[in-house]
Design an enzyme around this catalytic site. Structure first.
Site, PDB file in Angstrom:
ATOM      1  N   LYS A 120       0.697  -1.244  -0.100  1.00 31.94           N
ATOM      2  CA  LYS A 120       0.055  -0.095   0.000  1.00 31.94           C
ATOM      3  C   LYS A 120       0.690   1.273   0.097  1.00 31.94           C
ATOM      4  O   LYS A 120       0.617   2.004  -0.915  1.00 31.94           O
ATOM      5  CB  LYS A 120      -0.933  -0.191   1.235  1.00 31.94           C
ATOM      6  N   ASP A 138      -6.864   1.426   0.800  1.00 27.95           N
ATOM      7  CA  ASP A 138      -6.907   1.574   2.121  1.00 27.95           C
ATOM      8  C   ASP A 138      -8.405   1.404   2.538  1.00 27.95           C
ATOM      9  O   ASP A 138      -9.091   0.811   1.714  1.00 27.95           O
ATOM     10  CB  ASP A 138      -6.617   3.132   2.809  1.00 27.95           C
TER      11      ASP A 138
END
Length: 211
Positions: A120, A138
């Site tokens: 991420k 997210d």
């Protein structure tokens, strides 16, 4: 959701959020990398308060390396997991300084090898700094993708892979930030603002409020 409807969704998002930007404050690729590492389980607002002081004292990899783990910890002690984050930030500063001459690498494998950096975080850096068409899933993006029906998936990686497949090319570069901002301020977890949602007409969520 069919491709035409997905394109309609992203056209609506573009109209609603014409110039999407990260809300993390930074003045260099290295500062963004550090800020994203610090943002795990913390809000951007909290991170910005800490990095304002941290980057004033140590604006680059050399500065953070010299500052040391203990002093980094003092600057970020109000963030969750600050002990681990201080250790990771100091270690990654040393690696960036000594292995990459102080420059953030434009390479996923190199980024993900850094302490505290996962897929991420690498996606955020590649997208924001290097304008790579990546999407860092997210909690906000995961919620929006599943709730609206744009890219349903049971895991963040499944949602990421699906988004990369279905988002039209013209919208792909900014999809990351638009989806985050939409989830943060409109398609919120507890009280989604369906009455002002740009995606209201194309969203398939059965519990959406009527306009």
């Amino acid at each position: 959701m069919d491709p035409k409807t997905i394109a309609t969704c992203f056209a609506a998002l573009r109209a609603a959020i014409p110039e999407p930007r990260t809300e993390l404050h930074y003045a260099s690729p290295f500062q963004l990398l550090v800020a994203v590492v610090l943002s795990a389980q913390s809000t951007d607002k909290a991170v910005n308060l800490c990095t304002a002081r941290l980057f004033a004292a140590a604006p680059d990899a050399q500065g953070l390396w010299d500052l040391g783990e203990e002093n980094i910890r003092e600057h970020i002690r109000h963030l969750g997991l600050f002990n681990t984050k201080a250790r990771n930030v100091h270690a990654l500063a040393g690696i960036i300084l000594h292995q990459y001459q102080g420059e953030v690498p434009r390479d996923r494998q190199a980024l993900e090898s850094l302490p505290g950096v996962g897929r991420k975080t690498a996606n955020v850096v590649l997208n924001t700094v290097f304008a790579e068409p990546t999407i860092a899933v997210d909690t906000h993006i995961f919620r929006v993708a599943n709730r609206t029906g744009i890219a349903p998936g049971k895991t963040p990686r499944a949602v990421e892979d699906r988004l990369m497949q279905v988002v039209p090319r013209e919208f792909l570069l900014d999809a990351h930030h638009r989806l985050i901002l939409h989830g943060r301020y409109t398609c919120t977890a507890r009280k989604p603002r369906c009455n002002v949602c740009a995606l209201h007409d194309c969203c398939i969520w059965p519990n959406k409020q009527l306009g």
